[in-house]
Write an enzyme that holds these catalytic residues in place. Structure first.
Site, PDB file in Angstrom:
ATOM      1  N   SER A 149       0.850  -1.185   0.000  1.00  0.00           N
ATOM      2  CA  SER A 149       0.000   0.000   0.000  1.00  0.00           C
ATOM      3  C   SER A 149       0.888   1.238   0.000  1.00  0.00           C
ATOM      4  CB  SER A 149      -0.918  -0.002   1.218  1.00  0.00           C
ATOM      5  OG  SER A 149      -0.175   0.342   2.369  1.00  0.00           O
ATOM      6  N   LYS A 150       0.228   2.381  -0.134  1.00  0.00           N
ATOM      7  CA  LYS A 150       0.924   3.671  -0.236  1.00  0.00           C
ATOM      8  C   LYS A 150       1.910   3.904   0.906  1.00  0.00           C
ATOM      9  CE  LYS A 150      -0.435   5.919  -3.899  1.00  0.00           C
ATOM     10  NZ  LYS A 150       0.651   6.071  -4.858  1.00  0.00           N
TER      11      LYS A 150
END
Ligand code: GLU
Length: 467
Positions: free
Chosen positions: A242-243
């Site tokens: 994820s980011k």
């Protein structure tokens, strides 16, 4: 190996090109290209709300940057909707699908009743499956596939092994909606069949779809492709990427200054291995890439390894090609373009610059001396190296550079002689030279810098500093 291998990448244009998608595309590309096959590109743009032309453009740009070329025209899934509907009707004619007139209320009521009976995942059983067409009402209908009710569907997956799904858990899925539009599950199969796709290599988030899709192949009497569902990419901590782990979009990596060849190499090794082979060119990768080398556990992103891989590729690159890619990086990251003078100096210095640079920003950092203009403003440390004594030494050096041949072999004895005459070691001379030429205390070698900027510029910078 057969020359008839056809693979494809089938992204949905709803955002940027995710690094996982880029790796999927790369695996398909390597598999096809290594076998004289075709690699096709299909944009799955049936979701009209979420699909955008910008997202499609970003995907094409990302693939192009990564060096993945596709064969033929890009296929739009949406544009093929009539063909999808045609196949749904063909399934009707073959008796492998049927018209279902059940209303949303009836289906909801069926589910409620099943739940009341204690069935936690009710599978809708349409009363229209075996109905006599003579009893059909004049009402909207969907087309449902007549899925097998008993037995098992076995997905022979080249990565996951045999995946067995009990048919009783799958309903008669809708292939054509009441408004005549195809469902995604039908569209994928029709497109893959019509495009001649022989190998479906994609993320294992689609493994469950494969069972339903295989039923469509069977319903049409079409050959099922080879399935290969690859585990998704995880972050360094083993959690779903994820980011917060860092960059997830391919274009972010371009903007961060990773060279495409290094990125390609790194992504090839992300979830696939061939012995202890780590660094390879695309041709080498194409020659050995196979489905057997794909691991069953999710690969973890490792930024350190990515950087090291990129460093190898920068060092391996042809100088002119590297400069060109560097310029593309400058444009992509919104930095100013190089002037002719800067380009010339960089090419002259490239052998030295590329040695230990892992990214383009690192390369630019080393090239700083070649990019700046006079007057060179020394930083604090460099200024300290330009004391009165050192400035005096520079003054005695400059005239001797006037007629020297501009090679390391000719310059080295001159610098050594000047150092000796002044009773200092070469190091004591190098510090003011670095300060004069680059305005810094940490730079590439003095000779590399002098050779890159040339005699006139060297003498000018030394004279500036000596004054
Ligand atoms: N469009 C799907 C996605 O972006 C891929 C479908 C497929 O590869 O079959 O996840």
């Amino acid at each position: 190996m057969s020359a008839d291998i056809v693979t494809r990448f089938a992204p949905s244009p709803t955002g940027y090109l995710h690094i996982g998608g880029a790796r999927t595309a790369l695996f398909n590309w390597l598999y096809a290209r290594g076998r004289g096959g075709k690699f096709l590109l299909r944009i799955e743009d049936t979701d009209r709300e979420r699909s955008t032309p910008e997202a499609t453009a970003a995907i094409l740009q990302g693939l192009t940057w990564l060096g993945l070329d596709w064969d033929g025209e890009v296929v739009s899934q949406f544009a093929r909707k009539d063909r999808h509907a045609e196949v749904a009707h063909e399934m009707l004619a073959r008796g492998t699908a049927y018209k279902c007139f059940a209303t949303a209320e009836e289906i909801a009521a069926f589910r409620e009743a099943e739940k009341a009976r204690g069935v936690s995942y009710p599978v809708f059983l349409s009363p229209w499956r075996e109905a006599d067409p003579a009893t059909y009402p004049d009402a909207p209908y969907v087309i449902r596939m007549k899925a097998p009710r008993t037995g098992e569907t076995v997905i022979a997956d080249r990565v996951q092994g045999e995946v067995v799904i009990s048919n009783a858990t799958l309903d008669d899925m809708i292939v054509l909606r009441s408004d005549g539009t195809p469902t995604y599950m039908l569209a994928v199969v029709v497109d893959d069949h019509d495009m001649g796709v022989t190998h479906v290599i994609r993320g294992d988030d689609h493994l469950n779809n494969a069972a339903r899709q295989q039923m469509v192949y069977d319903a049409m009497g079409w050959a099922v492709p080879v399935w290969a569902h690859i585990p998704l990419i995880h972050g360094p901590d083993g959690k779903k990427l994820s980011k917060r782990h860092g960059a997830t979009g391919l274009e972010e990596y371009q903007v961060l200054g990773y060279p495409a060849a290094g990125m390609r190499n790194y992504l090839t090794r992300l979830g696939w291995a061939h012995g202890d082979m780590e660094i390879f060119t695309s041709d080498e990768a194409k020659a050995v890439f196979d489905l057997d080398g794909i691991g069953r556990a999710p690969a973890r992103l490792d930024f350190k390894k990515l950087e090291n891989t990129c460093g190898h590729h920068i060092a391996m690159s042809d100088n002119a090609a590297l400069l060109q890619e560097l310029q593309a990086f400058l444009a992509a990251s919104g930095r100013p373009a190089l002037s002719d003078l800067q380009r010339n100096r960089m090419i002259a210095a490239m052998d030295a610059l590329k040695e230990r640079a892992k990214t383009f920003p690192e390369l630019l950092e080393k090239a700083q001396f070649a990019l700046i203009e006079r007057p060179i403003l020394p930083d604090e440390k460099a200024a300290a190296a330009l004391d009165t004594v050192s400035r005096g030494i520079l003054q005695t050096l400059t005239p001797r550079l006037q007629n020297a041949s501009w090679t390391k072999e000719a310059l080295e004895p001159i610098l050594n002689a000047v150092a000796q005459e002044n009773g200092v070691g070469f190091g004591k001379l190098a510090a003011p030279l670095r300060a004069a030429i680059a305005g810094r205390s940490v730079t590439p070698s003095v000779f590399d810098m002098m050779l890159a900027i040339g005699r006139d510029e060297t003498i000018a910078r030394l004279s500036d500093a000596a004054a």
